[in-house]
Design a protein around this motif. Structure first.
Motif, PDB file in Angstrom:
ATOM      1  N   TYR A  90      -5.905   6.567  -1.561  1.00 49.67           N
ATOM      2  CA  TYR A  90      -5.078   7.025  -0.442  1.00 49.67           C
ATOM      3  C   TYR A  90      -5.931   7.773   0.582  1.00 49.67           C
ATOM      4  O   TYR A  90      -5.832   7.527   1.795  1.00 49.67           O
ATOM      5  CB  TYR A  90      -3.966   7.918  -0.987  1.00 49.67           C
ATOM      6  CG  TYR A  90      -3.257   8.779   0.033  1.00 49.67           C
ATOM      7  CD1 TYR A  90      -2.371   8.220   0.943  1.00 49.67           C
ATOM      8  CD2 TYR A  90      -3.471  10.160   0.075  1.00 49.67           C
ATOM      9  CE1 TYR A  90      -1.708   9.014   1.882  1.00 49.67           C
ATOM     10  CE2 TYR A  90      -2.821  10.956   0.997  1.00 49.67           C
ATOM     11  CZ  TYR A  90      -1.941  10.387   1.894  1.00 49.67           C
ATOM     12  OH  TYR A  90      -1.302  11.163   2.828  1.00 49.67           O
ATOM     13  N   GLU A  93      -8.100   5.343   2.495  1.00 49.36           N
ATOM     14  CA  GLU A  93      -7.355   4.564   3.486  1.00 49.36           C
ATOM     15  C   GLU A  93      -7.033   5.407   4.717  1.00 49.36           C
ATOM     16  O   GLU A  93      -7.072   4.905   5.848  1.00 49.36           O
ATOM     17  CB  GLU A  93      -6.083   3.992   2.872  1.00 49.36           C
ATOM     18  CG  GLU A  93      -5.405   2.978   3.779  1.00 49.36           C
ATOM     19  CD  GLU A  93      -4.235   2.259   3.135  1.00 49.36           C
ATOM     20  OE1 GLU A  93      -3.700   1.321   3.762  1.00 49.36           O
ATOM     21  OE2 GLU A  93      -3.829   2.644   2.015  1.00 49.36           O
ATOM     22  N   ASN A 219       2.432   9.689   9.287  1.00 51.34           N
ATOM     23  CA  ASN A 219       3.082   8.424   9.644  1.00 51.34           C
ATOM     24  C   ASN A 219       3.109   8.222  11.156  1.00 51.34           C
ATOM     25  O   ASN A 219       2.930   7.104  11.652  1.00 51.34           O
ATOM     26  CB  ASN A 219       4.498   8.372   9.088  1.00 51.34           C
ATOM     27  CG  ASN A 219       4.538   8.047   7.609  1.00 51.34           C
ATOM     28  OD1 ASN A 219       3.528   7.658   7.020  1.00 51.34           O
ATOM     29  ND2 ASN A 219       5.695   8.206   6.995  1.00 51.34           N
ATOM     30  N   PRO A 226       2.851   1.126   7.208  1.00 55.09           N
ATOM     31  CA  PRO A 226       2.707   1.676   5.851  1.00 55.09           C
ATOM     32  C   PRO A 226       1.279   1.627   5.328  1.00 55.09           C
ATOM     33  O   PRO A 226       0.497   0.738   5.672  1.00 55.09           O
ATOM     34  CB  PRO A 226       3.624   0.774   5.012  1.00 55.09           C
ATOM     35  CG  PRO A 226       4.577   0.168   5.990  1.00 55.09           C
ATOM     36  CD  PRO A 226       3.806   0.014   7.265  1.00 55.09           C
ATOM     37  N   ASN A 228      -1.179   0.880   2.317  1.00 57.41           N
ATOM     38  CA  ASN A 228      -1.180   0.049   1.117  1.00 57.41           C
ATOM     39  C   ASN A 228      -1.357   0.889  -0.147  1.00 57.41           C
ATOM     40  O   ASN A 228      -0.804   0.573  -1.197  1.00 57.41           O
ATOM     41  CB  ASN A 228      -2.286  -1.006   1.198  1.00 57.41           C
ATOM     42  CG  ASN A 228      -2.013  -2.047   2.261  1.00 57.41           C
ATOM     43  OD1 ASN A 228      -0.870  -2.441   2.468  1.00 57.41           O
ATOM     44  ND2 ASN A 228      -3.049  -2.488   2.950  1.00 57.41           N
ATOM     45  N   SER A 229      -2.127   1.958  -0.057  1.00 59.47           N
ATOM     46  CA  SER A 229      -2.421   2.773  -1.240  1.00 59.47           C
ATOM     47  C   SER A 229      -1.171   3.436  -1.810  1.00 59.47           C
ATOM     48  O   SER A 229      -1.101   3.718  -3.008  1.00 59.47           O
ATOM     49  CB  SER A 229      -3.480   3.826  -0.907  1.00 59.47           C
ATOM     50  OG  SER A 229      -3.109   4.562   0.239  1.00 59.47           O
ATOM     51  N   ARG A 230      -0.166   3.702  -0.974  1.00 57.57           N
ATOM     52  CA  ARG A 230       1.059   4.321  -1.472  1.00 57.57           C
ATOM     53  C   ARG A 230       1.794   3.405  -2.437  1.00 57.57           C
ATOM     54  O   ARG A 230       2.547   3.849  -3.309  1.00 57.57           O
ATOM     55  CB  ARG A 230       1.966   4.707  -0.315  1.00 57.57           C
ATOM     56  CG  ARG A 230       1.506   5.976   0.421  1.00 57.57           C
ATOM     57  CD  ARG A 230       2.416   6.310   1.583  1.00 57.57           C
ATOM     58  NE  ARG A 230       1.961   7.542   2.253  1.00 57.57           N
ATOM     59  CZ  ARG A 230       2.283   7.862   3.497  1.00 57.57           C
ATOM     60  NH1 ARG A 230       3.036   7.033   4.216  1.00 57.57           N
ATOM     61  NH2 ARG A 230       1.860   8.982   4.048  1.00 57.57           N
ATOM     62  N   LYS A 231       1.588   2.088  -2.290  1.00 53.84           N
ATOM     63  CA  LYS A 231       2.251   1.143  -3.187  1.00 53.84           C
ATOM     64  C   LYS A 231       1.737   1.265  -4.615  1.00 53.84           C
ATOM     65  O   LYS A 231       2.435   0.908  -5.562  1.00 53.84           O
ATOM     66  CB  LYS A 231       2.014  -0.286  -2.688  1.00 53.84           C
ATOM     67  CG  LYS A 231       2.569  -0.553  -1.280  1.00 53.84           C
ATOM     68  CD  LYS A 231       2.195  -1.933  -0.788  1.00 53.84           C
ATOM     69  CE  LYS A 231       2.646  -2.149   0.646  1.00 53.84           C
ATOM     70  NZ  LYS A 231       2.208  -3.483   1.174  1.00 53.84           N
ATOM     71  N   LEU A 232       0.511   1.765  -4.783  1.00 58.43           N
ATOM     72  CA  LEU A 232      -0.049   1.934  -6.131  1.00 58.43           C
ATOM     73  C   LEU A 232       0.772   2.917  -6.932  1.00 58.43           C
ATOM     74  O   LEU A 232       0.990   2.731  -8.130  1.00 58.43           O
ATOM     75  CB  LEU A 232      -1.509   2.406  -6.037  1.00 58.43           C
ATOM     76  CG  LEU A 232      -2.506   1.435  -5.419  1.00 58.43           C
ATOM     77  CD1 LEU A 232      -3.849   2.126  -5.224  1.00 58.43           C
ATOM     78  CD2 LEU A 232      -2.679   0.205  -6.293  1.00 58.43           C
ATOM     79  N   ILE A 234       3.982   3.584  -6.532  1.00 57.58           N
ATOM     80  CA  ILE A 234       5.286   3.002  -6.823  1.00 57.58           C
ATOM     81  C   ILE A 234       5.191   2.021  -7.985  1.00 57.58           C
ATOM     82  O   ILE A 234       6.023   2.003  -8.899  1.00 57.58           O
ATOM     83  CB  ILE A 234       5.844   2.297  -5.569  1.00 57.58           C
ATOM     84  CG1 ILE A 234       6.056   3.321  -4.452  1.00 57.58           C
ATOM     85  CG2 ILE A 234       7.143   1.576  -5.890  1.00 57.58           C
ATOM     86  CD1 ILE A 234       6.432   2.714  -3.113  1.00 57.58           C
ATOM     87  N   LYS A 235       4.128   1.208  -7.998  1.00 58.22           N
ATOM     88  CA  LYS A 235       3.967   0.188  -9.037  1.00 58.22           C
ATOM     89  C   LYS A 235       3.672   0.789 -10.394  1.00 58.22           C
ATOM     90  O   LYS A 235       3.877   0.155 -11.429  1.00 58.22           O
ATOM     91  CB  LYS A 235       2.835  -0.776  -8.662  1.00 58.22           C
ATOM     92  CG  LYS A 235       3.165  -1.686  -7.486  1.00 58.22           C
ATOM     93  CD  LYS A 235       1.979  -2.599  -7.186  1.00 58.22           C
ATOM     94  CE  LYS A 235       2.292  -3.536  -6.020  1.00 58.22           C
ATOM     95  NZ  LYS A 235       1.127  -4.414  -5.695  1.00 58.22           N
ATOM     96  N   ASN A 236       3.150   2.018 -10.408  1.00 59.39           N
ATOM     97  CA  ASN A 236       2.701   2.602 -11.681  1.00 59.39           C
ATOM     98  C   ASN A 236       3.531   3.805 -12.112  1.00 59.39           C
ATOM     99  O   ASN A 236       3.061   4.643 -12.888  1.00 59.39           O
ATOM    100  CB  ASN A 236       1.224   2.996 -11.561  1.00 59.39           C
ATOM    101  CG  ASN A 236       0.318   1.794 -11.510  1.00 59.39           C
ATOM    102  OD1 ASN A 236      -0.132   1.297 -12.520  1.00 59.39           O
ATOM    103  ND2 ASN A 236       0.021   1.323 -10.297  1.00 59.39           N
TER     104      ASN A 236
END
Length: 237
Positions: A90, A93, A219, A226, A228-232, A234-236
């Motif tokens: 994060y 990025e 933001n 958005p 991309n690193s924030r999705k990590l 959420i996925k985990n």
């Protein structure tokens, strides 16, 4: 150009056995440069082009086309795992997206090393991210003026870019918009004291407010595209 300390933020294949590398450097700030890595899967240079590995590099070329002339590691890679690793991605990025190239930012470079080290040592993630975000915003010329939250006897404030914290006297307006755009005055005072006095901890509620405040400001700088690193995260979960 003399040798300087650096970290890889991101690397991707380019052409003719080259990679295009985004570096965060001690002397030049963010730099994009090409490096020849060869065809071998065991290429030493390719092995060095990984994030969170302290490097020494020599970069040559003009402003339009930089080349990594020499590269070597100067310490072991920081041992980051799970949420500490996601947090470090994060941070990387943010630097890629928000920093302008070829502007020296020595203080931010130093803070980057401190933050990565703290994450590797399993220190509490939230305070470390807030410290780094504040350092990055300061480098970008963004700072918070907290005096209104002490001057106005209201429970809620909103934050508007160039105007700062604005007191909310009519709480009915909050029902018409997203509630997370408003910040509790008690939490903001705690954050202000934390920033001024270097207090190590905030309450869970104040920490959440600080996170939401930083997210709103960042933001806006990102143009609401958005990360991309924030999705990590959420996925985990």
């Amino acid at each position: 150009m003399p040798e300087q300390y650096a970290f890889v933020l991101h690397a991707r294949p380019y052409r003719d056995n080259q990679q295009l590398v985004d570096l965060f450097t001690e002397a030049e700030g963010k730099v994009s440069a090409l490096v020849f890595v060869g065809q071998s899967k065991r290429s030493i240079k390719k092995a060095l082009l990984q994030p969170f590995l302290p490097l020494k590099v020599i970069i040559k070329g003009n402003a339009n086309l930089k080349h990594i002339h020499a590269i070597e590691s100067c310490a072991k890679s920081y041992p980051l795992v799970r949420h500490s690793l996601f947090s470090a991605f994060y941070i990387n990025e943010l630097l890629i997206r928000l920093l302008t190239e070829h502007i020296t930012c020595q203080d931010l470079f130093n803070q980057y090393q401190k933050t990565i080290s703290a994450l590797a040592n399993q220190q509490d993630i939230a305070p470390q991210l807030r410290i780094f975000e504040a350092a990055l915003l300061a480098e970008l010329g963004v700072s918070f003026e907290f005096s209104p939250v002490f001057e106005h006897d209201v429970q809620w404030f909103c934050y508007v870019g160039e105007e700062g914290f604005i007191p909310i006297y009519d709480e009915q307006v909050m029902t018409k918009t997203e509630h997370n755009r408003y910040f509790n005055s008690e939490h903001l005072r705690a954050i202000a004291n934390n920033q001024h006095q270097g207090i190590a901890t905030l309450s869970v509620e104040s920490e959440q407010t600080f996170k939401l405040l930083m997210r709103q400001v960042i933001n806006n700088l990102l143009g609401n595209k958005p990360l991309n690193s924030r999705k990590l995260f959420i996925k985990n979960l």
